[in-house]
Design an enzyme around this catalytic site. Structure first.
Site, PDB file in Angstrom:
ATOM      1  N   HIS A   1       1.043  -1.136   0.142  1.00 19.65           N
ATOM      2  CA  HIS A   1      -0.155   0.083   0.128  1.00 19.65           C
ATOM      3  C   HIS A   1       0.744   1.353  -0.044  1.00 19.65           C
ATOM      4  CE1 HIS A   1       0.453  -0.822   4.406  1.00 19.65           C
ATOM      5  NE2 HIS A   1       0.552   0.366   4.546  1.00 19.65           N
TER       6      HIS A   1
ATOM      7  N   ASP B   1       0.617  -7.759   0.353  1.00 16.84           N
ATOM      8  CA  ASP B   1       0.849  -6.306   0.589  1.00 16.84           C
ATOM      9  C   ASP B   1       2.173  -5.952   0.593  1.00 16.84           C
ATOM     10  OD1 ASP B   1       0.638  -3.591   1.344  1.00 16.84           O
ATOM     11  OD2 ASP B   1      -0.301  -4.076   3.525  1.00 16.84           O
TER      12      ASP B   1
ATOM     13  N   GLY C   1       2.809   4.830  10.259  1.00 14.56           N
ATOM     14  CA  GLY C   1       4.216   5.116  10.039  1.00 14.56           C
ATOM     15  C   GLY C   1       4.929   3.753  10.033  1.00 14.56           C
TER      16      GLY C   1
ATOM     17  N   SER D   1       4.127   0.787   8.546  1.00 13.78           N
ATOM     18  CA  SER D   1       3.977   0.197   7.511  1.00 13.78           C
ATOM     19  C   SER D   1       5.101  -0.092   6.817  1.00 13.78           C
ATOM     20  CB  SER D   1       2.985   0.958   6.544  1.00 13.78           C
ATOM     21  OG  SER D   1       1.826   0.549   6.975  1.00 13.78           O
TER      22      SER D   1
ATOM     23  N   SER E   1       1.903  -4.811   7.525  1.00 10.74           N
ATOM     24  CA  SER E   1       0.840  -4.288   6.596  1.00 10.74           C
ATOM     25  C   SER E   1      -0.220  -3.368   7.482  1.00 10.74           C
ATOM     26  CB  SER E   1       0.207  -5.437   6.207  1.00 10.74           C
ATOM     27  OG  SER E   1      -1.275  -5.159   5.465  1.00 10.74           O
TER      28      SER E   1
END
Length: 482
Positions: A217, A247, A334, A336, A352
């Site tokens: 993402h 992801d 933040g 991710s 994720s």
């Protein structure tokens, strides 16, 4: 072999590598799987988590349809293998001879997967998730705080239709969301403003160029990424998958001579060498590094998880991601893309999304690294370049105690982290870096994450990740962590 030395700021994006991390209670030496176990009545072998994962994979292949999942009993250091009730006793004998503890259960893997398909068809509701839990031999279904009363009734009705003892369902006080941010902070400019994520692991792309893995993402949100909020782009997205079957993103460094050491920066000048990739095992202890909250640890609680994130582009839409790892390790906006790894240096996953925060806790989901490597054709590491880029300090000390200080880095340019070795069990408020920054928006909402002690991660060669602004700790939601 010579390697180009890159500026300290470029090193900041140089990956999350694995280190045998600090809390003494967690990092006690693991016994070797040295017991014979040659007779049918032999006691289960004492195994390291990585060895248990390997044995589980072997038994799944050997036992076939009789295999109904497995998990790691970290207290006993044993692999527990589920076998469908009524199977030939030879199956049980074979599993015991291999060194596993055998448990007869009702639900087969095929039945659990069929149940998951029913949930997908009838209950794909934003704010819901489900995963296989081998400890209970059921599907663990969760609904976050955004799920309405009518949707909750629809979900519970679907779970009931699966039959008795097939699934459990519970409410989460948070909200499922993606959490853009991670190990070392990376930044991009998107239509909605500045996006922050975390670098997962440095890799070598299929064409031999240096690259890194992060959340999909993040790669969908922006094409070009920098190692500082206002810096020039230094890497470009090559592949990105989100939503759907994963992801993950493969992002190539623009400079083909970039040195990309295979390690995770865990703060305070400490790094963990990443030696390979491994599949997650339910019950094993894992460590997560993120640019917002620093270093935290917990356990794997479920596999093959499906998460229905509320779409960030369509208010009425849902972004469904499958094949994830579920854990109880905390994460916030933040984080991710950040690194999930084991104490022995195995790369396991990339952040994720999830619900909750590092104060209240919650559920967090990770993209398996093995799946991302296979899909992108990348390999871990840079062929042995080591830690030479920038000012990378020594590797983290596995024997360091939890009281040595966390120090998750200069993630907001707010002073020096005190203490020594990285602490996997440190909370977000005891030395993991002042993330208050300049209020940089992330895709799941801007906010102030102040109150987490300041930290200087420059000693680890990560450079200054200042001016980050993360998400509001007070909002507990199932979100992506960018």
């Amino acid at each position: 072999m010579s390697h180009k030395r890159i500026p300290k700021r470029k090193t900041a994006i140089a990956a999350g590598s694995v280190v045998a991390l600090g809390a003494a209670a967690i990092l006690l030496p693991n016994a070797n799987a040295s017991q014979d176990g040659s007779s049918a009545g032999a006691a289960p072998k004492t195994l390291k988590a990585a060895d248990a994962s390997d044995l589980a994979a072997q038994l799944q292949s050997t036992l076939g349809q009789a295999f109904a999942g497995s998990y790691y009993d970290s207290a006993a250091q044993q692999l527990v293998v589920n076998v469908v009730s009524g199977e030939d006793n030879k199956v049980v004998v074979e599993a015991k001879k291999a060194g596993a503890k055998v448990r007869e259960v009702k639900n087969s893997l095929a039945a659990l997967k069929s149940g998951a398909q029913t949930l997908k068809a009838k209950a794909t509701i934003p704010g819901t998730a489900w995963a296989m839990d081998p400890k209970t031999n059921k599907l663990a279904v969760t609904a976050d705080s955004t799920v309405s009363a009518a949707e909750w009734n629809r979900l519970t009705s679907t779970v009931k239709s699966l039959g008795a003892d097939m699934a459990t369902v519970k409410r989460s006080s948070g909200t499922f969301k993606t959490l853009v941010s991670g190990g070392d902070a990376i930044f991009a400019q998107a239509q909605g403003g500045t996006v922050r994520c975390s670098l997962g692991f440095n890799v070598t792309a299929g064409d031999g160029s240096p690259a890194f893995l992060t959340a999909g993402h993040c790669g969908v949100a922006a094409k070009q990424w920098s190692d500082s909020e206002t810096g020039q782009p230094i890497a470009t997205v090559d592949q990105a998958t989100f939503p759907g079957a994963g992801d993950f993103s493969l992002v190539k460094y623009d400079d083909p001579n970039t040195q990309a050491p295979s390690e995770v920066n865990v703060g305070n000048g400490q790094t963990v060498q990443i030696t390979g990739a491994a599949d997650a095992t339910v019950g094993e202890t894992v460590f997560r590094m993120g640019s917002t909250t620093g270093l935290h640890n917990g356990q794997v609680t479920g596999l093959d998880a499906t998460v229905n994130f509320q779409s960030e582009t369509d208010p009425n839409g849902v972004d469904t991601v499958t094949g994830l790892i579920q854990t109880n390790v905390c994460a916030e906006a933040g984080d991710s893309g950040g690194s999930l790894f084991t104490q022995d240096g195995s790369a396991v996953g990339m952040t994720s999304g999830g619900s909750g925060d590092c104060t209240a806790g919650g559920e967090t989901f990770f993209q398996p690294v093995t799946t991302a490597l296979q899909a992108t054709g990348a390999t871990l590491g840079d062929g042995g370049a080591g830690a030479g880029a920038g000012d990378q300090g020594g590797s983290a000390d596995p024997s360091a105690s939890a009281s040595d200080g966390a120090g998750a880095g200069d993630q907001a340019g707010g002073g020096d982290a005190v203490g020594g070795g990285a602490d996997p069990s440190a909370s977000a408020t005891d030395g993991t870096g002042d993330q208050s920054g300049a209020g940089v928006g992330d895709q799941s909402g801007a906010g102030d994450q102040s109150g987490a002690g300041t930290g200087d991660q420059s000693g680890a060669g990560t450079g200054d990740q200042s001016g980050t602004g993360a998400q509001d700790n007070g909002s507990s939601s199932l979100t992506q962590t960018h």
